[in-house]
Scaffold this motif. Sequence first.
Motif, PDB file in Angstrom:
ATOM      1  N   THR A  12       0.841  -1.186   0.000  1.00 51.27           N
ATOM      2  CA  THR A  12       0.000   0.000   0.000  1.00 51.27           C
ATOM      3  C   THR A  12       0.881   1.243   0.000  1.00 51.27           C
ATOM      4  O   THR A  12       1.774   1.382   0.836  1.00 51.27           O
ATOM      5  CB  THR A  12      -0.903   0.019   1.245  1.00 51.27           C
ATOM      6  OG1 THR A  12      -1.668  -1.188   1.264  1.00 51.27           O
ATOM      7  CG2 THR A  12      -1.828   1.198   1.221  1.00 51.27           C
ATOM      8  N   LEU A  13       0.620   2.123  -0.948  1.00 49.74           N
ATOM      9  CA  LEU A  13       1.364   3.374  -1.006  1.00 49.74           C
ATOM     10  C   LEU A  13       0.815   4.353   0.026  1.00 49.74           C
ATOM     11  O   LEU A  13      -0.384   4.372   0.313  1.00 49.74           O
ATOM     12  CB  LEU A  13       1.267   3.975  -2.407  1.00 49.74           C
ATOM     13  CG  LEU A  13       1.882   3.139  -3.526  1.00 49.74           C
ATOM     14  CD1 LEU A  13       1.581   3.780  -4.878  1.00 49.74           C
ATOM     15  CD2 LEU A  13       3.373   2.987  -3.331  1.00 49.74           C
ATOM     16  N   GLY A  53       7.860   4.902  -5.293  1.00 45.72           N
ATOM     17  CA  GLY A  53       7.550   3.618  -4.685  1.00 45.72           C
ATOM     18  C   GLY A  53       6.956   3.716  -3.299  1.00 45.72           C
ATOM     19  O   GLY A  53       6.474   2.729  -2.755  1.00 45.72           O
ATOM     20  N   THR A  54       6.972   4.906  -2.706  1.00 45.40           N
ATOM     21  CA  THR A  54       6.481   5.090  -1.343  1.00 45.40           C
ATOM     22  C   THR A  54       5.129   5.804  -1.285  1.00 45.40           C
ATOM     23  O   THR A  54       4.280   5.449  -0.480  1.00 45.40           O
ATOM     24  CB  THR A  54       7.508   5.884  -0.508  1.00 45.40           C
ATOM     25  OG1 THR A  54       8.752   5.182  -0.529  1.00 45.40           O
ATOM     26  CG2 THR A  54       7.065   6.055   0.927  1.00 45.40           C
ATOM     27  N   TYR A  55       4.943   6.812  -2.132  1.00 45.37           N
ATOM     28  CA  TYR A  55       3.761   7.665  -2.045  1.00 45.37           C
ATOM     29  C   TYR A  55       2.836   7.481  -3.240  1.00 45.37           C
ATOM     30  O   TYR A  55       3.282   7.314  -4.364  1.00 45.37           O
ATOM     31  CB  TYR A  55       4.166   9.143  -1.953  1.00 45.37           C
ATOM     32  CG  TYR A  55       4.821   9.470  -0.642  1.00 45.37           C
ATOM     33  CD1 TYR A  55       4.058   9.739   0.480  1.00 45.37           C
ATOM     34  CD2 TYR A  55       6.200   9.485  -0.525  1.00 45.37           C
ATOM     35  CE1 TYR A  55       4.654  10.021   1.697  1.00 45.37           C
ATOM     36  CE2 TYR A  55       6.806   9.765   0.692  1.00 45.37           C
ATOM     37  CZ  TYR A  55       6.026  10.037   1.799  1.00 45.37           C
ATOM     38  OH  TYR A  55       6.612  10.299   2.994  1.00 45.37           O
ATOM     39  N   GLU A  56       1.537   7.552  -2.949  1.00 43.45           N
ATOM     40  CA  GLU A  56       0.536   7.450  -4.002  1.00 43.45           C
ATOM     41  C   GLU A  56       0.664   8.614  -4.979  1.00 43.45           C
ATOM     42  O   GLU A  56       0.560   8.431  -6.189  1.00 43.45           O
ATOM     43  CB  GLU A  56      -0.857   7.427  -3.378  1.00 43.45           C
ATOM     44  CG  GLU A  56      -1.952   7.113  -4.344  1.00 43.45           C
ATOM     45  CD  GLU A  56      -3.276   6.936  -3.645  1.00 43.45           C
ATOM     46  OE1 GLU A  56      -4.135   7.828  -3.787  1.00 43.45           O
ATOM     47  OE2 GLU A  56      -3.444   5.910  -2.964  1.00 43.45           O
ATOM     48  N   GLN A  57       0.869   9.816  -4.455  1.00 44.49           N
ATOM     49  CA  GLN A  57       1.064  11.000  -5.281  1.00 44.49           C
ATOM     50  C   GLN A  57       2.270  11.774  -4.749  1.00 44.49           C
ATOM     51  O   GLN A  57       2.124  12.728  -3.983  1.00 44.49           O
ATOM     52  CB  GLN A  57      -0.171  11.892  -5.272  1.00 44.49           C
ATOM     53  CG  GLN A  57      -1.360  11.268  -5.964  1.00 44.49           C
ATOM     54  CD  GLN A  57      -2.548  12.204  -5.994  1.00 44.49           C
ATOM     55  OE1 GLN A  57      -2.821  12.910  -5.026  1.00 44.49           O
ATOM     56  NE2 GLN A  57      -3.254  12.211  -7.098  1.00 44.49           N
ATOM     57  N   PRO A  58       3.474  11.361  -5.139  1.00 49.25           N
ATOM     58  CA  PRO A  58       4.659  12.051  -4.615  1.00 49.25           C
ATOM     59  C   PRO A  58       4.739  13.488  -5.121  1.00 49.25           C
ATOM     60  O   PRO A  58       4.415  13.763  -6.273  1.00 49.25           O
ATOM     61  CB  PRO A  58       5.822  11.215  -5.148  1.00 49.25           C
ATOM     62  CG  PRO A  58       5.277  10.488  -6.329  1.00 49.25           C
ATOM     63  CD  PRO A  58       3.809  10.308  -6.075  1.00 49.25           C
TER      64      PRO A  58
END
Length: 91
Positions: free
Chosen positions: A2-3, A38-43
């Motif tokens: 899950t991001l 790879g970490t955030y849904e909307q970086p």
Amino acid sequence: MTLKKHTDNARAFTFRHEFETVDHANVTSTAILGYMVGTYEQPTIDITISKNEANNAYTMLIDYVSDSNLSEPFNRVCDSFEGYSKGCSEA
């Protein structure tokens, strides 16, 4: 997997790091972009690399939005490429 999503408390941060070569800075910035994607849904991130004439180095400046300061993971990414410029010059 899950991001992460930014909360309403997300803030703007700035991270700065110096590199010996522009190639080293570019490779590291690509790795940091990969970390954010790879970490955030909307970086939300902006990376600028500029030449610092005073000490003949390159400065990577990262402006990003997060719920917490990401200096620690960014430093880990930078440290993991520590030998990059030395390895390239020996080839």
